[in-house]
Design a protein around this motif. Structure first.
Motif, short mmCIF file in Angstrom:
data_model
loop_
_atom_site.label_atom_id
_atom_site.label_comp_id
_atom_site.label_asym_id
_atom_site.label_seq_id
_atom_site.Cartn_x
_atom_site.Cartn_y
_atom_site.Cartn_z
N LEU A 122 0.85 -1.19 0.00
CA LEU A 122 0.00 0.00 0.00
C LEU A 122 0.89 1.25 0.00
O LEU A 122 2.06 1.19 0.39
CB LEU A 122 -0.94 -0.02 1.21
CG LEU A 122 -2.00 -1.13 1.18
CD1 LEU A 122 -2.90 -1.05 2.42
CD2 LEU A 122 -2.85 -1.08 -0.07
N TYR A 124 1.53 4.13 1.65
CA TYR A 124 2.14 4.99 2.67
C TYR A 124 3.07 4.30 3.65
O TYR A 124 3.85 4.96 4.33
CB TYR A 124 1.03 5.72 3.44
CG TYR A 124 0.15 6.56 2.56
CD1 TYR A 124 0.68 7.64 1.87
CD2 TYR A 124 -1.19 6.26 2.39
CE1 TYR A 124 -0.11 8.41 1.04
CE2 TYR A 124 -1.99 7.03 1.56
CZ TYR A 124 -1.45 8.11 0.89
OH TYR A 124 -2.24 8.86 0.07
N GLY A 128 0.89 -2.52 5.67
CA GLY A 128 -0.45 -2.11 5.27
C GLY A 128 -1.48 -3.23 5.37
O GLY A 128 -1.16 -4.41 5.18
N ARG A 130 -5.90 -4.04 4.47
CA ARG A 130 -7.16 -3.58 3.89
C ARG A 130 -8.27 -4.53 4.33
O ARG A 130 -8.16 -5.75 4.17
CB ARG A 130 -7.09 -3.54 2.37
CG ARG A 130 -8.42 -3.17 1.68
CD ARG A 130 -8.21 -2.94 0.20
NE ARG A 130 -7.39 -1.75 -0.03
CZ ARG A 130 -6.59 -1.59 -1.09
NH1 ARG A 130 -6.51 -2.55 -2.01
NH2 ARG A 130 -5.89 -0.47 -1.22
N ASP A 145 -8.43 1.05 4.72
CA ASP A 145 -7.01 0.73 4.78
C ASP A 145 -6.43 1.23 6.10
O ASP A 145 -6.78 2.32 6.57
CB ASP A 145 -6.24 1.39 3.63
CG ASP A 145 -6.57 0.79 2.28
OD1 ASP A 145 -7.31 -0.22 2.24
OD2 ASP A 145 -6.11 1.33 1.26
N TYR A 146 -5.54 0.42 6.67
CA TYR A 146 -4.85 0.80 7.90
C TYR A 146 -3.37 0.50 7.75
O TYR A 146 -2.95 -0.35 6.97
CB TYR A 146 -5.40 0.02 9.10
CG TYR A 146 -6.83 0.35 9.46
CD1 TYR A 146 -7.13 1.43 10.28
CD2 TYR A 146 -7.88 -0.44 9.00
CE1 TYR A 146 -8.44 1.73 10.62
CE2 TYR A 146 -9.19 -0.15 9.34
CZ TYR A 146 -9.47 0.94 10.15
OH TYR A 146 -10.76 1.22 10.47
N TYR A 147 -2.58 1.21 8.59
CA TYR A 147 -1.14 1.00 8.61
C TYR A 147 -0.69 0.82 10.05
O TYR A 147 -1.06 1.62 10.93
CB TYR A 147 -0.40 2.18 7.98
CG TYR A 147 -0.73 2.38 6.52
CD1 TYR A 147 0.02 1.77 5.52
CD2 TYR A 147 -1.80 3.20 6.14
CE1 TYR A 147 -0.28 1.96 4.19
CE2 TYR A 147 -2.11 3.40 4.80
CZ TYR A 147 -1.35 2.77 3.83
OH TYR A 147 -1.66 2.96 2.51
N ASN A 156 -5.09 5.30 9.89
CA ASN A 156 -5.83 4.99 8.66
C ASN A 156 -5.15 5.69 7.49
O ASN A 156 -4.16 6.40 7.64
CB ASN A 156 -7.30 5.38 8.79
CG ASN A 156 -7.50 6.86 9.06
OD1 ASN A 156 -6.80 7.71 8.52
ND2 ASN A 156 -8.47 7.19 9.92
N ALA A 157 -5.70 5.50 6.30
CA ALA A 157 -5.05 6.02 5.10
C ALA A 157 -4.98 7.55 5.11
O ALA A 157 -3.99 8.14 4.66
CB ALA A 157 -5.80 5.54 3.86
N ASP A 158 -6.02 8.21 5.64
CA ASP A 158 -6.02 9.68 5.67
C ASP A 158 -4.91 10.20 6.58
O ASP A 158 -4.21 11.16 6.24
CB ASP A 158 -7.37 10.20 6.15
CG ASP A 158 -8.50 9.86 5.19
OD1 ASP A 158 -8.21 9.69 3.99
OD2 ASP A 158 -9.65 9.74 5.64
N ALA A 161 -1.50 9.61 5.01
CA ALA A 161 -1.22 10.48 3.87
C ALA A 161 -0.59 11.80 4.29
O ALA A 161 0.16 12.41 3.52
CB ALA A 161 -2.51 10.75 3.09
#
Length: 306
Positions: A122, A124, A128, A130, A145-147, A156-158, A161
């Motif tokens: 993913l 970032y 990762g 999903r 999506d999570y990291y 999370n993806a936001d 980012a």
């Protein structure tokens, strides 16, 4: 960015803060926030979990698959009983069904619904995940999506980012960004490091809550050391590594007079405490992430010595 002591020291399970603790939190968060709290949980007929990058490449050895399954059922690293995990996994795998949030049971085929994407990553972060849920007709209800970015932290993806790990801008009475700044604050205020940190912690919770939380962490550390010194056998994995802490303990008990002659004998005890925690971590037991699972034995060993 303000970071609490309770962000750095978290009760969880082994063997990895990024590959075990983080994925369990992410799976539980997805089911809780995006399925249960939105009212969609009763409509869910299937769920798909995908692991990317490092989680896919080394996940099985770090128990990522086990952590995700337990997280989907609503378990959290700080409260799950490690001894209950084998029975939970056996039930899921033998029945082909999983209980989302501990209540909503659906069909779950681990081979097709928990996917290790070893050649994909993913955008970032290498750790990762999903998660996707669909209804009986195959319509997607939610995807996220999570990291797992280390130390048990999950974004999370936001958040990923914008390179945000902890979005906490709480003003602290004694902010500092380095050890030198912390020592300067102590010199100026006449406070000890402990007193400065306690004043900062009171920005989030009462002093009674801080002390109760720290005592809970200390109790978990003590229990981990005690169990590590008691449990024998071999550690999980194909290498069949034998636990060493119980034998080291027996050896130290057999020569107490050496402690009177050689002051360095105390270091053998400190090493024993750290090893006991490290072996518990490798076995998937309950440890305190301090500040990662890989370093979990150091702080308990020093505290036991103190």
């Amino acid at each position: 960015m303000a970071v609490s002591v309770f962000d750095l020291f978290k009760i969880g399970i082994g063997p990895s803060s990024s590959h075990t603790v983080g994925p369990m939190r992410a799976a539980a968060r997805f089911v809780s926030r995006w399925l249960d709290e939105t009212g969609m949980l009763p409509r869910v007929a299937g769920i798909r979990c995908e692991l990317f990058g490092s989680l896919a490449l080394t996940g099985r050895g770090h128990g990522t698959d086990k952590a995700v399954l337990c997280g989907l059922e609503g378990s959290m690293p700080d409260s799950i009983d490690p001894d209950s995990i084998p029975a939970t996994l056996t039930r899921i795998r033998e029945s082909g069904r999983i209980r989302l949030h501990g209540s909503h049971e659906i069909t779950f085929n681990e081979k097709t619904d928990l996917v290790f994407n070893k050649r994909q990553k993913l955008p970032y972060h290498t750790n990762g995940m999903r998660f996707s849920a669909h209804d009986a007709a195959g319509n997607e209800l939610a995807t996220r999506d999570y990291y797992s970015v280390g130390g048990g932290f999950v974004v999370n993806a936001d958040e990923a980012a914008v390179d945000r790990i902890v979005a906490d801008t709480t003003p602290l009475p004694h902010p500092y960004h380095s050890g030198d700044e912390l020592l300067e604050i102590c010199a100026q205020t006449g406070k000890t490091i402990a007193e400065v940190v306690l004043e900062n912690e009171k920005s989030w919770r009462s002093e009674a809550e801080v002390r109760a939380g720290l005592l809970a962490i200390w109790k978990a550390m003590q229990s981990c050391v005690a169990r590590g010194m008691r449990e024998g056998g071999t550690l999980p994995g194909g290498l069949h590594v034998k636990r060493r802490a119980p034998e080291l303990l027996a050896g130290l008990h057999s020569r107490p007079e050496e402690a009177l002659r050689d002051p360095l004998t105390i270091l053998d005890w400190v090493n024993l405490y750290a090893l006991a925690v490290n072996e518990e971590n490798a076995a998937g037991g309950r440890v305190v992430t301090a500040p990662t699972n890989g370093a979990a034995g150091i702080v308990p060993a020093v505290l036991h010595y103190y």
